[in-house]
Design a protein around this motif. Structure first.
Motif, PDB file in Angstrom:
ATOM      1  N   ARG A  90       0.280  38.176 -17.797  1.00  0.00           N
ATOM      2  CA  ARG A  90       0.969  37.130 -18.562  1.00  0.00           C
ATOM      3  C   ARG A  90       2.160  37.727 -19.305  1.00  0.00           C
ATOM      4  O   ARG A  90       3.247  37.136 -19.355  1.00  0.00           O
ATOM      5  N   LYS A  91       1.968  38.917 -19.868  1.00  0.00           N
ATOM      6  CA  LYS A  91       3.070  39.595 -20.550  1.00  0.00           C
ATOM      7  C   LYS A  91       4.188  39.931 -19.564  1.00  0.00           C
ATOM      8  O   LYS A  91       5.373  39.980 -19.941  1.00  0.00           O
ATOM      9  N   GLY A  92       3.835  40.149 -18.309  1.00  0.00           N
ATOM     10  CA  GLY A  92       4.838  40.422 -17.281  1.00  0.00           C
ATOM     11  C   GLY A  92       5.598  39.193 -16.844  1.00  0.00           C
ATOM     12  O   GLY A  92       6.533  39.300 -16.044  1.00  0.00           O
ATOM     13  N   GLY A  98       9.718  39.129 -18.946  1.00  0.00           N
ATOM     14  CA  GLY A  98       9.024  40.213 -18.269  1.00  0.00           C
ATOM     15  C   GLY A  98       9.598  40.441 -16.888  1.00  0.00           C
ATOM     16  O   GLY A  98      10.477  39.693 -16.434  1.00  0.00           O
ATOM     17  N   THR A  99       9.118  41.456 -16.213  1.00  0.00           N
ATOM     18  CA  THR A  99       9.631  41.811 -14.884  1.00  0.00           C
ATOM     19  C   THR A  99       9.556  40.638 -13.920  1.00  0.00           C
ATOM     20  O   THR A  99      10.468  40.426 -13.114  1.00  0.00           O
ATOM     21  N   PHE A 100       8.477  39.866 -14.002  1.00  0.00           N
ATOM     22  CA  PHE A 100       8.271  38.745 -13.081  1.00  0.00           C
ATOM     23  C   PHE A 100       8.330  37.414 -13.823  1.00  0.00           C
ATOM     24  O   PHE A 100       7.598  36.476 -13.500  1.00  0.00           O
ATOM     25  N   SER A 108      -8.453  37.619 -19.865  1.00  0.00           N
ATOM     26  CA  SER A 108      -9.075  38.938 -19.758  1.00  0.00           C
ATOM     27  C   SER A 108      -7.976  39.986 -19.997  1.00  0.00           C
ATOM     28  O   SER A 108      -6.782  39.687 -19.887  1.00  0.00           O
ATOM     29  N   PRO A 109      -8.347  41.225 -20.338  1.00  0.00           N
ATOM     30  CA  PRO A 109      -7.312  42.231 -20.632  1.00  0.00           C
ATOM     31  C   PRO A 109      -6.297  42.411 -19.521  1.00  0.00           C
ATOM     32  O   PRO A 109      -5.088  42.500 -19.779  1.00  0.00           O
ATOM     33  N   VAL A 144       3.863  46.918 -14.377  1.00  0.00           N
ATOM     34  CA  VAL A 144       3.576  45.894 -15.383  1.00  0.00           C
ATOM     35  C   VAL A 144       2.243  46.157 -16.066  1.00  0.00           C
ATOM     36  O   VAL A 144       2.092  45.929 -17.277  1.00  0.00           O
ATOM     37  N   ALA A 145       1.267  46.650 -15.307  1.00  0.00           N
ATOM     38  CA  ALA A 145      -0.090  46.782 -15.839  1.00  0.00           C
ATOM     39  C   ALA A 145      -0.497  48.206 -16.198  1.00  0.00           C
ATOM     40  O   ALA A 145      -1.616  48.419 -16.665  1.00  0.00           O
TER      41      ALA A 145
END
Length: 511
Positions: free
Chosen positions: A154-156, A111-113, A147-148, A272-273
């Motif tokens: 986390r995906k980032g 991911g980005t980070f 949480s969403p 990211v979000a």
């Protein structure tokens, strides 16, 4: 419409409120050291356009990890050491998850980070980590899922070092929860870091991590960003985290994002979000603002509360800075009955406190009382109980407010106001177990500017452009209409380039 009965690992304050890549740091700052010398504001520390030794932005760390120059494990170990070095003074960590972070850092998510260490605020669930929502009622509660919004981070690729402190359910503008004790401001340990993202802002200001998760339901990103001298943008409603209509509260006032040092980190965390569900166009390319804006200047409180002379002087200086940049700054008097607005907002806020108290009781198995819920929360809940017959009219008023707010911008692009009525106030002045009326008076004077943007769903940011004579940060709040997040980012980049804050570090620093 509740907080999430029988699923206490994943609720947020928003639900309680009625139901519920690599960019070098110098380039991101956009200015050379020689240019910076001509734009240094007055204050106890001379600002420079280069970062202090030992500090890197989140994007820089991510780029170095991606290139193989370093690893997430190394960067996580360094961040843990920084956290341990200053947290004894700051008390900004509600729950550390250092062992889990080291395991995650061994194989970070892409991911980005990817691999960059950070902290999540103790108002969101992070799988496997204690989630207390700043409350004694939830000690020992382990989130079974993210949480969403946390899932997007986390995906980032971020690695969470644990939970940053927050007041109980984020219900006050200081971070002094009884469950963990007061969090202190790294610029002056006798002062509050603001709230409710106080732990996040203190950790970022002290350079423990380059950014940290934060949320804002009534000023909770912008207030601690201002008091701790970091950058904080409150996104437009539903821009980064959107709930389905069945679970949305009547007026959705709370959003998630971050507090950061650099504007560029904030921009990329925003990407990211982003929901990208068609409600808004994607953020797109963001560059330093290169056109004049019409900026409305409103330094006076809309509710008649006090504004300190140093805050007024700082805002007047920033208004002049905007003029020097070619913007048209116009005096603006907010056309709003501030006392009526504050009264309606407080009742809505109190309804959230009452809902939270019920959920704390249900989770703990104990009756609502001071042994599980703080006196401040109980006082708000009592306010709601005494006035709940007014809720229908209150909700109608708040729903209509977005159109009222939008009308302010018929002749301007951006509104400039203070973030708070004064620099950070002393620890204890807004303690949740203090006299309710005295605490309320302090809160209303301190947090008098931020709530309208939450009700309107508007984009708003605190930019660290000023410091008091005593060395306390004073943020400037720039706000726009809903959806104008990109415009604010462009203005923030221009201000960061012109009056850089990257080298301003507090007395309590991990560097």
């Amino acid at each position: 419409m509740g907080i999430g009965r029988n699923r206490m690992t994943g609720f947020s304050r928003r639900e309680a409120l009625l139901g519920g890549a690599a960019i070098a740091t110098l380039a991101a700052c956009g200015q050379t050291p020689s240019d910076a010398a001509a734009t240094v504001p007055t204050g106890p520390v001379a600002a420079k356009a280069v970062p202090p030794a030992g500090w890197e932005s989140g994007l820089t760390i991510a780029a170095r990890i991606a290139s193989g120059e370093t690893t997430s494990l190394v960067e996580t170990e360094k961040a843990i050491a920084r956290a341990k070095a200053v947290n004894g003074d700051l008390n900004a960590i509600a729950t550390d998850s250092f062992d889990q972070a080291l395991r995650d850092a061994a194989v970070p998510a892409p991911g980005t980070f990817s691999g960059v260490p950070t902290f999540m605020k103790d108002l969101v669930g992070w799988k496997g980590t204690q989630s207390m929502w700043g409350s004694r009622a939830f000690v020992g509660n382990i989130s079974q899922e993210d949480s969403p919004f946390a899932a997007a981070w986390r995906k980032g690729g971020v690695v969470s070092l644990g939970k940053s402190t927050t007041p109980e359910m984020g219900l006050i503008s200081s971070t002094e929860p009884l469950v963990t004790g007061p969090t202190r401001n790294p610029w002056d340990l006798s002062r509050i870091p603001g709230g409710s993202s106080g732990g996040a802002a203190a950790l970022v200001a002290a350079r423990v991590v380059p950014f940290a998760h934060a949320s804002d339901g009534g000023g909770s990103i912008r207030i601690p960003a201002s008091t701790c001298g970091v950058f904080g943008l409150k996104p437009s409603r539903a821009r980064l985290d959107k709930r389905d209509a069945a679970n949305a509260p009547p007026v959705d006032i709370s959003v998630n994002h971050a507090v950061t040092i650099t504007v560029q980190d904030s921009i990329e965390l925003f990407r990211v979000a982003e929901t990208n569900d068609g409600t808004y166009a994607p953020l797109g390319d963001i560059s330093t603002l290169n056109r004049p804006l019409r900026i409305g200047f409103a330094p006076d409180s809309i509710s008649g509360t006090r504004v300190s002379p140093e805050t007024t002087a700082a805002l007047e200086d920033v208004a002049q800075l905007c003029r020097d940049l070619g913007h048209e700054v116009i005096d603006f008097k907010v056309p709003l009955d501030g006392k009526e607005f504050t009264d309606k907002f407080l009742l809505y806020w109190a309804a959230g406190a009452a809902e939270f108290a019920q959920q704390a009781s249900a989770y703990s198995g104990k009756p609502i009382g001071p042994d599980i819920v703080e006196p401040w929360t109980l006082g708000l809940a009592a306010m709601f109980q005494a006035r709940q017959s007014e809720m229908e009219d209150t909700i109608a008023y708040l729903k209509a407010f977005e159109a009222v707010y939008d009308d302010w911008f018929s002749d301007m692009d951006v509104l400039l106001t203070p973030v708070t009525g004064s620099p950070a106030v002393p620890i204890g002045e807004q303690a949740p177990d203090g006299d309710f009326d005295a605490v309320m008076e302090s809160v209303l004077n301190f947090a008098a500017f931020t709530a309208p943007m939450n009700v309107a769903g508007a984009a708003s940011m605190s930019v660290p452009l000023s410091w008091s004579s005593g060395g306390l940060p004073i943020g400037s709040m720039f706000s726009a209409k809903r959806g104008e997040d990109g415009l604010l980012f462009e203005l923030a980049m221009q201000l960061e380039m012109t009056r850089p804050w990257i080298a301003r570090t507090p007395p309590v620093s991990a560097l």
